[in-house]
Design a protein around this motif. Structure first.
Motif, PDB file in Angstrom:
ATOM      1  N   LEU A   1       5.764   6.158  25.834  1.00  0.00           N
ATOM      2  CA  LEU A   1       5.066   5.472  24.578  1.00  0.00           C
ATOM      3  C   LEU A   1       4.146   4.887  25.001  1.00  0.00           C
ATOM      4  O   LEU A   1       3.916   3.901  25.406  1.00  0.00           O
TER       5      LEU A   1
ATOM      6  N   VAL B   1       7.922  -4.477  23.304  1.00  0.00           N
ATOM      7  CA  VAL B   1       8.521  -2.916  23.513  1.00  0.00           C
ATOM      8  C   VAL B   1       9.584  -2.647  23.794  1.00  0.00           C
ATOM      9  O   VAL B   1      10.176  -1.540  23.644  1.00  0.00           O
TER      10      VAL B   1
ATOM     11  N   VAL C   1      11.177   0.432  14.589  1.00  0.00           N
ATOM     12  CA  VAL C   1       9.902   0.125  14.220  1.00  0.00           C
ATOM     13  C   VAL C   1      10.114  -0.754  12.585  1.00  0.00           C
ATOM     14  O   VAL C   1       9.717  -1.525  12.355  1.00  0.00           O
TER      15      VAL C   1
ATOM     16  N   TRP D   1      -1.268  -2.565  13.832  1.00  0.00           N
ATOM     17  CA  TRP D   1      -0.940  -1.900  15.554  1.00  0.00           C
ATOM     18  C   TRP D   1       0.234  -0.763  15.046  1.00  0.00           C
ATOM     19  O   TRP D   1       0.493  -0.853  14.048  1.00  0.00           O
TER      20      TRP D   1
ATOM     21  N   VAL E   1       5.512   6.011  13.233  1.00  0.00           N
ATOM     22  CA  VAL E   1       5.430   6.409  14.810  1.00  0.00           C
ATOM     23  C   VAL E   1       5.585   8.241  14.463  1.00  0.00           C
ATOM     24  O   VAL E   1       6.392   8.689  13.943  1.00  0.00           O
TER      25      VAL E   1
ATOM     26  N   PHE F   1       2.098   1.733  22.464  1.00  0.00           N
ATOM     27  CA  PHE F   1       2.456   0.448  21.886  1.00  0.00           C
ATOM     28  C   PHE F   1       0.426   0.201  21.251  1.00  0.00           C
ATOM     29  O   PHE F   1       0.542  -0.240  23.096  1.00  0.00           O
TER      30      PHE F   1
ATOM     31  N   VAL G   1       2.740   2.463  16.729  1.00  0.00           N
ATOM     32  CA  VAL G   1       3.767   3.020  18.525  1.00  0.00           C
ATOM     33  C   VAL G   1       2.995   4.747  18.030  1.00  0.00           C
ATOM     34  O   VAL G   1       3.149   5.340  17.374  1.00  0.00           O
TER      35      VAL G   1
END
Length: 144
Positions: A101, A119, A30, A88, A64, A103, A90
């Motif tokens: 996961l 992704v 990321v 955005w 994250v 997103f 994650v």
């Protein structure tokens, strides 16, 4: 639920995985993504006028986070009900020996196809950004 939370134009992609993610590696991917893909650093900025404008930030910190949950689907629903603070995000939901996961992004960043490409890139090993043509590729096909 989404309308009451004010989450208009927020999209999400949830990937159920066979096993656990390496969180350090995901965080590094990321961080690399924000460095090599300028569109991931865009932010809405207020001007004196009424209309906000998009501008690139020199850097963006995207947290994250791993969330331990008893069941994935209720965990996903709880996460999706929270406001998206950045363009955005994650997140990883862990349930037993499996991860999912999540997103989330504002639709102005990309469509679902671009999100799936991103992704996939996160899970890969390429150290360079996909070229702009691959990142912004569109289809001439009509949607059915």
């Amino acid at each position: 639920m989404v309308a009451r939370a004010g989450l208009h134009n927020v999209c999400s992609l949830v990937c159920q995985l066979d096993g656990r993610l390496d969180m350090d590696r995901l965080r590094e991917r990321v961080k690399l993504a924000t460095r090599i893909m300028p569109e991931l650093r865009w932010q809405l900025a207020r001007r004196r006028a009424l209309w906000p404008t998009w501008r690139p930030a020199s850097s963006v910190e995207v947290a994250v986070s791993r969330h331990e949950v008893d069941r994935v689907l209720p965990g996903v629903m709880d996460l999706l009900a929270k406001p998206l603070e950045q363009l955005w995000s994650v997140d990883v939901l862990s349930c037993g020996d499996q991860d999912a996961l999540v997103f989330r992004w504002f639709h102005s960043l990309t469509d679902a196809r671009g999100a799936a490409r991103f992704v996939k890139w996160l899970g890969g090993s390429d150290e360079t950004a996909p070229d702009a043509e691959a990142r912004f590729r569109t289809s001439d096909r009509l949607l059915n």
